[in-house]
Design an enzyme around this catalytic site. Structure first.
Site, PDB file in Angstrom:
ATOM      1  N   LYS A  31       5.602   1.395  -6.716  1.00  7.37           N
ATOM      2  CA  LYS A  31       4.840   2.537  -7.234  1.00  7.37           C
ATOM      3  C   LYS A  31       5.775   3.676  -7.643  1.00  7.37           C
ATOM      4  CE  LYS A  31       1.154   5.639  -5.595  1.00  7.37           C
ATOM      5  NZ  LYS A  31       0.582   6.180  -4.345  1.00  7.37           N
ATOM      6  N   GLN A  32       6.757   3.938  -6.822  1.00  8.41           N
ATOM      7  CA  GLN A  32       7.693   5.022  -7.114  1.00  8.41           C
ATOM      8  C   GLN A  32       9.012   4.674  -6.441  1.00  8.41           C
ATOM      9  OE1 GLN A  32       5.353   7.854  -4.348  1.00  8.41           O
ATOM     10  NE2 GLN A  32       7.360   8.794  -4.464  1.00  8.41           N
ATOM     11  N   GLU A  63       4.222   3.031  -1.863  1.00 12.66           N
ATOM     12  CA  GLU A  63       2.974   2.821  -1.111  1.00 12.66           C
ATOM     13  C   GLU A  63       2.223   1.566  -1.560  1.00 12.66           C
ATOM     14  OE1 GLU A  63       1.375   6.717  -1.896  1.00 12.66           O
ATOM     15  OE2 GLU A  63       1.700   7.334   0.186  1.00 12.66           O
TER      16      GLU A  63
END
Lengths: 768, 768
Positions: free
Chosen positions: A602-603, A490
């Site tokens: 972010k991930q 994101e």
């Protein structure tokens, strides 16, 4: 991060010493829940210091009007808020006309909290000196019953230490509560009736707009040194609360005990006009058992849960505490009894994020529940989405899709989208793929195909239709492209051709086409019904196949990796390790502008695809992609470390896998992100479980066979876990010297360990 | 669109007949202003129907707490709201104890409004039958004085038509007002004092948070059939209002007249504690002149404005009315006296968009004010940005920039950013380029270089530094790229390498480097001062040059056009003409998701660059880009048609240019977007002026010489306009037969007409 605040213990969460600064964090960490309701670890008695009050009821929410800077067409009208419910735990203690309040006491000593995860109860004790110099010892035990899941129980003990005194004990119910997280300071509850009979009281209320009816109830019983005190309380009522005051002249050293049962009956389970009657029945049952027996049942119930889901780690008490805390919280949040409920990102421990259902459920929680519960629990999670199919179709229609295309919401309570950022709501559409993947994953793990002809195929068709409409043919590329999406990372918004999303879309279409064939062959009646209902014609399926057969995937020849999205390599590619420490976490230190333009992830994004579809890629490809992307990953999502831990383990990088494991398992206990006071990260806790079982244990299901590739971090002596595989319980124990397997259930089972067949026979432990 | 609601008239805006549905729209269209204050055309007397009350004071705003769904680092804390100020216009009329209220009258006949643009006043008249059957004729004339710009004047006439009656006339001031547009229902004003002396009254107030002190004042004088009525009013005060009631027994056919002067004194112009004193002085002056003489001065002042800025169109009354309405509203909004003020997108006619300053000022309004006012006005507009330079540097710092890089805000009142969408605030950074371009444009048009060494160069250095930091070197492309921007086409967000923004950035750097050299050579002291202040070293300038010399511009070899951004050609390229009519306007019919993925362009983007830098491109290149982009342009911004009109005219496509012209000039009068009730589109009105002068007239300044390429739409007989070019007034008249030029001022001037030199001599008209 606060490494020393919570004591390391294999089975309990323990805090010692009273620290006003930690009250809100502890209220989160010591939260209790039973799947139907939850309670932050707020004090029963008055507390005038900083606190975040939270009592939550599963499935009861408020549609808070969306708050946006500038309205955009297609925005949902509301954001479903987890709702702070009327307070049932309150017990005021007034000693010689002075209220006991830890914030105003002259001294607070021996303050201790313990959350006993093995047995499912929470205890708080302290010795306090009131401003009027009365010294009291207090011990409170509280739990939310798994057996009678509409009630909780509190045993509140007060002992006078230095003098006789008049003690007024006031159990109460309070509907005049507020939500921490409210967009417009709306009133969320309407209190419609207050009733009091003997030692019982009831507050009838309903939520505004959603009109969920709730009866909050309580019953009080008093004892002095264990002997029942038979007295009628003085009743005080306001428009929103009811209080039962018991006045007792207590001698020094005597202990006054209040046993309070309380909780909620709701109209999801009872007729709206029978809620008080239902509450009375619950109270009958609870008081017939009494506090001690109900607590014993609680211990038995938790023993059963642990029997199946415990992971035992020898030699590393912090790792042990971390995984048990994660497993405990997941079980407090969701037990899988009701397909109308789901797993909120903060469970019953806070209000942030709103809604109860994200893609976290399918991508992270489902594997945990599949392996540690009976199969119905996973079925219920899948059925939840089937129940929402029509809403998902309507959601897609709002955005301009048609013909039964379904877009499941990013955040929901009742199937409707309720998030309010276009870059998430409209664009983070990979969630649709996770929902399809969960159907595949359920079948892969359980071997049960029934869900697909009964419900799943309709979901898959809606999803395939969505992807088919969502892509467009690029004349420039002569391939199908997907513009304007947000991937799992994101920290990028509105990108083109996010590889993960494109890959998922193609897979969804292929998988759906395959399932249509299978259902046509093996379940012709279901096929007929579904084709009639969806009006799906062969020509449409052919159109889908055109898309899936000619999808564009961004790729770098130079790096030999799939690119996260178009243009990813145009960024300034400075690795995370070369950033100054003071710049991190970037989500706190950098402007959004700077984050979006950065290469920081972010991930897991491409790597999330490699996790879902690992058998589509070679170990070398995984290594290349891991080495390319992980150095740019900041892991600022709670969902990030677990996937990386699993992949690091697969690559044999145990030190790195262990670091990721610790980060995921103790995220809240050590408060890595300095935000635990807002509540716990419930859904990512399932990722912690995956880190051990799929990461260290290397568990996979391939072609219906259970595979293991057990590894062990050098910090551990051994670890063991169980999985419920197709109605048989497999026990896996791993140590540095090797691993062993046991099985209970009907018969022998052949599994694969490090690529070799091993036959498991009930009653035998096999070394492998 | 409502083509018949406003009557076509060359000099007036006229509405006939009372239509409740149109009240709010007319309140916008008949707004009056004098640069210092503005007033929507609200009724003076009570009105219980739907209305949008608006009294606005230039420079007085409220910082409304930003409303966002999810906070992102770098967001501004507030959104500056144009503020509805205490009402000074109110006059209640009570006849035989019944309030005159057009919403409750039995009959309303001969209702007529006229906004007399030539003379700068607004008149409303009607005959009404009250519920009590009294019939009255009312005529009200109102204007905001250009001479005494702190006051307005109202002449309110009531004549009894069918009986004698008791008439109570109640002029009042009311501070208990609300804003249409408020995020949190905050209280915006604090009323601190109310005073009444004789026929004067005062309301002292200040805005919350910003603490702007304002004294709202009024004075009433009564006449019957022209004779002064000497009476003291009955005074009624509430905590927020003061009312003066005059009770008169009026006979049938007699006319009662109230002359009310009122307005605001503000602490931008007076000491905070002298506002009432200042108000008294204004009232002295106004009443010494009286209504009629003040009105005469108004007519004279407007005559002077028109003398310079009128555009006369023969043969097309709607086009004539349109352009005059635009010129009139621009002059009502901003007169250029005060460099602390600017031109809000809705002027003094509404509240939407907030703030007072967008890039509209530099890109659209500056050319109008340069050509129709004295040079100081344009200087003041430039100086406004110089005054805000430090804030622009701070704004950039909030986003992570350093070393004096300046990012001017997208929306502002005081130099601080106050918008609240990341995709605009953080990304629509081309505004910085428009501010630099305005400096260049000012020098190009006026020939005055002084602004640059005095102020402009510092602004340019801050802007160049921003661009230099905002790009990054792409290893992949081996060029500098600009990631994550929003171009003028706001139907795309967070794109990479928007051609317009990249081109502007390069130009800004080159232009700044050039000006540094020029200032070093010709203004060495200024150079020394600026270098010392900005700490700009030669090495930094060399770094800038590396960026500007190696900037990446997306280009399509196939189409031979610059691409609006990376990946533009991946879209589904269906032209606007092939969209079903029912799909438009897409900003009302489509979800934001669908808009973002579409190829549709809200307003000129690449073509905006071709407008600014037309001499960088050949006519062929313009044609190719116009033909490529215009078919995908939906013109859903009020700023779009004018730029396209100018370019269509340049390409000799007069029919298309005329269509665009009508759309821009009558946008509000014909209410194309069904939103005129929210206020007028003030800044785009300057674009209408450009459509005629630069589009049809083909005016350009090249190398210090004025050029014209006059063309005329076939619908017109002739048109003429004037421009103030370097202190001389050039009159241009164009008809189908040719064009003629006149000049006033000091001496002869050589201009270019259709590429040929023409000498203009004062007092002579030259055919060309």
């Amino acid at each position: 991060m606060n490494q020393d605040y919570i004591q390391a213990d294999p089975w309990s969460i323990i805090e010692e010493g009273f620290d006003r600064e930690q009250v809100k964090s502890s209220e989160s960490l010591f939260s209790i829940g039973n799947g139907a309701m939850g309670q932050r670890a707020n004090f029963e008695e008055q507390y005038s210091g900083e606190t975040f009050q939270g009592s939550y009821i599963a499935g009861v929410y408020y549609p808070d009007k969306t708050r946006v800077g500038w309205w955009k067409n297609g925005y949902p009208e509301y954001f479903a808020k987890v709702l702070n419910a009327p307070n049932w735990i309150g017990v005021d203690i007034i000693i010689n006309d002075e209220a006991l309040d830890l914030n105003t006491c002259k001294k607070v000593e021996h303050f201790r909290r313990e959350l006993h995860m093995k047995e499912g109860w929470y205890k708080r004790s302290f010795v306090a000196t009131l401003p009027n110099d009365v010294e009291v010892a207090v011990e409170v035990v509280r739990f939310l019953s798994l057996d009678l899941d509409e009630t909780g129980a509190i045993q509140y003990n007060v002992q006078l230490l230095n003098s006789d005194a008049e003690v007024v004990v006031v159990p109460y119910l309070d509907g005049g509560i507020k939500n921490m997280d409210s967009n417009w300071a709306d009133k969320f509850w309407n209190i419609t009736d207050i009733a009091s009979y003997g030692n019982r009281a009831f507050v009838a209320s309903h939520t505004m707009k959603t009109d969920f009816a709730v009866c909050t109830f309580m019953q009080g019983e008093l004892y002095v040194d264990g002997d029942t005190l038979d007295m009628e309380p003085a009743v005080e009522e306001t428009g929103t609360s009811v209080r039962h005051a018991y006045k007792v002249d207590l001698s020094k050293d005597e202990t006054l005990t209040l046993v309070k049962f309380g909780g909620y009956t709701v109209d999801r389970n009872h007729p709206k006009d029978k809620l008080q009657e239902a509450a009375n029945k619950v109270l009958e049952k609870a008081s017939a058992l009494g506090f001690d027996d109900l607590l014993q049942k609680q211990k038995d119930a938790w023993a059963k849960i642990w029997e199946m889901s415990d992971i035992n780690i020898e030699g590393d008490v912090k790792a042990q505490q971390g995984i048990r805390f994660n497993i405990f919280q997941l079980n407090q949040t969701y037990l899988g009894k009701d397909s109308r409920l789901n797993i909120g990102p903060k469970g019953f421990t806070g209000e942030k994020y709103g809604g109860s259902t994200y893609w976290d459920t399918e991508a992270y929680c489902l594997p945990f529940y599949m392996a540690t519960k009976n199969q119905e629990v996973a079925w219920n999670l899948l059925q939840y989405r089937y129940n929402h199919l029509q809403k998902a179709i309507e959601n897609a229609e709002k955005l301009g899709f048609s013909n039964g295309a379904a877009l499941y919401p990013m955040v929901t309570m009742n199937g409707e989208e309720c998030h309010n950022e276009w870059e998430i709501t409209f664009e983070e559409i990979h969630r649709n793929g996770a929902i399809a993947f969960a159907i595949y994953n359920y079948h892969r793990f359980t071997g049960d195909y029934d869900y697909i002809p009964k419900m799943g195929l309709e979901v898959l068709i809606g999803i395939a239709r969505f992807w088919h409409q969502r892509v467009n043919f690029s004349e420039e590329k002569q391939q199908y492209v997907m513009l304007g999406v947000t991937g799992p990372n994101e920290y990028e918004n509105n990108v083109n051709n996010n590889w993960y999303t494109n890959y998922l879309a193609k897979w969804c279409i292929d998988y759906t086409i395959e399932q249509i064939s299978k259902v046509r062959e093996s379940y012709p009646k279901d096929h007929e019904r579904i084709m009639a209902k969806t009006k799906l014609a062969p020509a449409e399926i052919e159109d889908w196949a055109k898309v899936s057969g000619n999808m564009y995937f961004p790729y770098s020849e130079k790096h030999q990796v799939f690119l996260q999205q178009d243009g990813f390599l145009d960024k300034r590619m400075v690795k995370v390790q070369d950033l100054d420490r003071s710049e991190r976490p970037i989500n706190q230190k950098w402007s959004w502008d700077r984050i979006l333009r950065s290469p920081y992830i972010k991930q897991a994004d491409v790597l999330q695809g490699f996790y879902f579809f690992e058998d589509h890629f070679s170990q070398e490809e995984l290594e290349r992609h891991f080495d390319f992307y992980e150095p740019f990953t900041v892991h600022e999502s709670s969902l990030s470390p677990c996937v990386h831990s699993i992949q690091a383990a697969k690559l044999g990088r145990m030190e790195q896998a262990y670091t990721f494991y610790l980060r995921t398992s103790r995220l809240d206990l050590d408060d890595y992100n300095k935000e635990v006071e807002e509540g716990l990260h419930i859904t990512s806790m399932a990722g912690t479980w995956m880190s051990i079982v799929e990461g260290f244990g290397g568990m996979r299901v391939l072609d219906g066979t259970l595979h293991f590739e057990p590894r062990i971090p050098k910090q551990w002596k051994s670890y063991s876990f169980k999985v419920n595989f197709r109605h048989q319980i497999i026990t896996v124990t791993v140590s540095a010297d090797g691993c062993s397997f046991g099985i209970t259930g009907k018969g022998p089972l052949t599994i694969q360990v490090h690529g070799k067949s091993v036959q498991l026979i009930p009653g035998k432990t096999v070394q492998a």
